[in-house]
Design an enzyme around this catalytic site. Structure first.
Site, PDB file in Angstrom:
ATOM      1  N   PHE A  94      -8.260   0.163   3.887  1.00  0.00           N
ATOM      2  CA  PHE A  94      -7.378   1.183   3.313  1.00  0.00           C
ATOM      3  C   PHE A  94      -6.415   1.742   4.353  1.00  0.00           C
ATOM      4  CE2 PHE A  94     -10.576   2.703  -0.222  1.00  0.00           C
ATOM      5  CZ  PHE A  94     -10.393   1.504  -0.878  1.00  0.00           C
TER       6      PHE A  94
ATOM      7  N   ASN B 258     -14.559  -2.682   2.224  1.00  0.00           N
ATOM      8  CA  ASN B 258     -14.124  -2.392   3.589  1.00  0.00           C
ATOM      9  C   ASN B 258     -14.147  -0.913   3.960  1.00  0.00           C
ATOM     10  OD1 ASN B 258     -13.628  -5.149   4.162  1.00  0.00           O
ATOM     11  ND2 ASN B 258     -11.696  -5.018   3.030  1.00  0.00           N
ATOM     12  N   THR B 259     -14.622  -0.071   3.057  1.00  0.00           N
ATOM     13  CA  THR B 259     -14.874   1.334   3.366  1.00  0.00           C
ATOM     14  C   THR B 259     -16.368   1.570   3.219  1.00  0.00           C
ATOM     15  OG1 THR B 259     -12.690   2.089   2.637  1.00  0.00           O
ATOM     16  CG2 THR B 259     -14.466   3.719   2.665  1.00  0.00           C
TER      17      THR B 259
ATOM     18  N   ASN C 193     -12.391  -6.775  -7.586  1.00  0.00           N
ATOM     19  CA  ASN C 193     -12.024  -6.635  -6.186  1.00  0.00           C
ATOM     20  C   ASN C 193     -12.423  -7.913  -5.445  1.00  0.00           C
ATOM     21  OD1 ASN C 193     -11.291  -5.290  -3.690  1.00  0.00           O
ATOM     22  ND2 ASN C 193     -11.742  -3.365  -4.747  1.00  0.00           N
TER      23      ASN C 193
ATOM     24  N   LYS D  80       0.809  -1.218   0.000  1.00  0.00           N
ATOM     25  CA  LYS D  80       0.000   0.000   0.000  1.00  0.00           C
ATOM     26  C   LYS D  80       0.844   1.270   0.000  1.00  0.00           C
ATOM     27  CE  LYS D  80      -3.696  -2.263   2.687  1.00  0.00           C
ATOM     28  NZ  LYS D  80      -4.859  -2.186   1.797  1.00  0.00           N
TER      29      LYS D  80
ATOM     30  N   SER E 118     -13.960  -1.580  -3.124  1.00  0.00           N
ATOM     31  CA  SER E 118     -13.580  -2.285  -1.902  1.00  0.00           C
ATOM     32  C   SER E 118     -14.790  -2.406  -0.970  1.00  0.00           C
ATOM     33  CB  SER E 118     -12.470  -1.535  -1.166  1.00  0.00           C
ATOM     34  OG  SER E 118     -12.260  -2.091   0.123  1.00  0.00           O
TER      35      SER E 118
ATOM     36  N   LYS F  99     -11.705  -0.022 -11.125  1.00  0.00           N
ATOM     37  CA  LYS F  99     -11.753  -1.356 -10.520  1.00  0.00           C
ATOM     38  C   LYS F  99     -13.162  -1.633 -10.010  1.00  0.00           C
ATOM     39  CE  LYS F  99      -9.181  -4.480  -7.514  1.00  0.00           C
ATOM     40  NZ  LYS F  99      -7.955  -4.644  -6.697  1.00  0.00           N
TER      41      LYS F  99
ATOM     42  N   ASN G 216     -10.075 -10.342   4.341  1.00  0.00           N
ATOM     43  CA  ASN G 216      -9.510  -9.107   4.857  1.00  0.00           C
ATOM     44  C   ASN G 216     -10.593  -8.047   5.062  1.00  0.00           C
ATOM     45  OD1 ASN G 216      -8.959  -6.333   3.422  1.00  0.00           O
ATOM     46  ND2 ASN G 216      -9.079  -7.832   1.742  1.00  0.00           N
TER      47      ASN G 216
END
Length: 357
Positions: free
Chosen positions: A121, A187-188, A247, A72, A185, A218, A117
């Site tokens: 971020f 996860n946000t 993703n 990252k 993603s 993406k 996961n």
């Protein structure tokens, strides 16, 4: 048995995120010894014109690259050619540093050769990554095409999300060979709500304003295929140079023992990401660069993705289970497959299985 297979049981005793950090530090140390890194590069990334492609004015020595999420903050870039990567996608990076979600937040799924996961971020922010990219040796940058994956900060409200992407585009436009807009993603909170024609059109307009390099979008693997295809087509019409598919997935039924929120990657995602690629290839083949990621772990899988329309293929989770010899094995296997089928290059394989238009 190779060294990694001997060490893997010890590494797997560590928390997955701690092991990940150890791996990055080891690679950073390797990158600091250029003669050793170059020696390993020659073994894992053959200088063979059959593997190379020209895209966006850059030579990609291999169609196989590192997926976003591994590095990252750009800490291990100098060692990535030594692993055999023909390009790399760094990030996801956000404008401001953020810690990510509470630990533990990264879990192995050994029975499914996957990862779970919910990192969120976690990164040191745009300024830190930009400084690292500016400091890379010119000789390395000449050999390794780099992408930067861009995401908004968690605490940025939806109505200000475009400002985050605009800021990131301006920072990384002069530093990357291509950029990837991450609106997929899981996860946000609320990020996937930005997967809309209007928002992507606004981001792509902002990219043109700052003179950005090619911008890809993406997408997630969980939206229904017709909707994904329509969204991808609209993004390309608005100026996207390509699509990264896909993703991680939030379909936890694909693996046993998954607890809590987050996305799944690795072998559990293979057929779903391939289905998305095949649908996009049928719609966008020849009009946009397709980058396929999700469950890639062998030469045969890379070749299948190429023939389905991918021009580039990325992997990450497979490294956790297969180790650093994986890329060398993939390149030798790819060359054998090309020879078997009478093809002179990977470029000739791209889209070979798509219906004739």
């Amino acid at each position: 048995m190779d060294l990694y297979r001997r060490l893997r049981p010890l590494l797997f005793r560590l928390d997955a995120e701690r092991a990940h950090g150890l791996g990055k530090r080891t690679l950073a140390a390797l990158g600091a010894v250029p003669p050793l890194a170059r020696r390993l590069e020659r073994a894992s990334l053959p200088d063979d014109p059959r593997l190379a492609q020209e895209l966006w004015g850059r030579r990609f020595p291999s169609p196989v690259g590192l997926a976003a999420g591994f590095d990252k903050d750009g800490e291990a870039v100098a060692a990535l050619p030594a692993l055999g990567f023909g390009f790399a996608e760094i990030g996801t990076v956000t404008p401001r540093p953020q810690p990510g979600n509470p630990r533990p937040r990264l879990f192995r799924l050994p029975g499914a050769a996957g990862l779970h996961n919910r990192l969120g971020f976690n990164n040191a922010g745009a300024a830190a990554l930009a400084a690292r990219l500016r400091a890379l040796p010119p000789a390395l940058r000449a050999r390794l095409p780099l992408a930067v994956n861009l995401g908004k900060n968690k605490d940025t409200p939806p109505e200000r999300a475009l400002d985050d992407y605009r800021r990131l585009l301006a920072v990384f436009a002069p530093l990357a060979d291509f950029l990837v807009v991450n609106v997929s993603s899981p996860n946000t909170p609320g990020l996937r709500d930005l997967q809309s024609e209007s928002f992507l059109a606004a981001v792509l307009a902002a990219a043109r304003e700052v003179g950005a390099p090619p911008v890809l979008v993406k997408l997630d693997p969980d939206t229904e295929l017709p909707r994904l295809v329509a969204l991808a087509a609209a993004a390309v019409e608005a100026g996207a140079a390509g699509i990264v598919a896909t993703n991680t997935t939030v379909d936890h039924s694909l693996a046993a023992g998954v607890r809590g929120p987050g996305g799944l990657s690795g072998a559990v995602l293979r057929e779903r990401s391939f289905a998305v690629l095949r649908a996009l290839g049928g719609e966008l083949g020849g009009r946009a660069v397709l980058v396929s990621v999700g469950g890639v772990d062998s030469a045969e899988e890379v070749y299948r993705r190429l023939r389905a329309g991918a021009r580039l293929v990325e992997l990450y989770t497979a490294l956790v289970y297969r180790g650093p010899r994986l890329l060398g094995e993939i390149h030798r296997g790819l060359l054998a497959l090309l020879e078997r089928d009478g093809l002179g290059s990977v470029a000739e394989a791209v889209g070979a299985d798509l219906p004739a238009s």
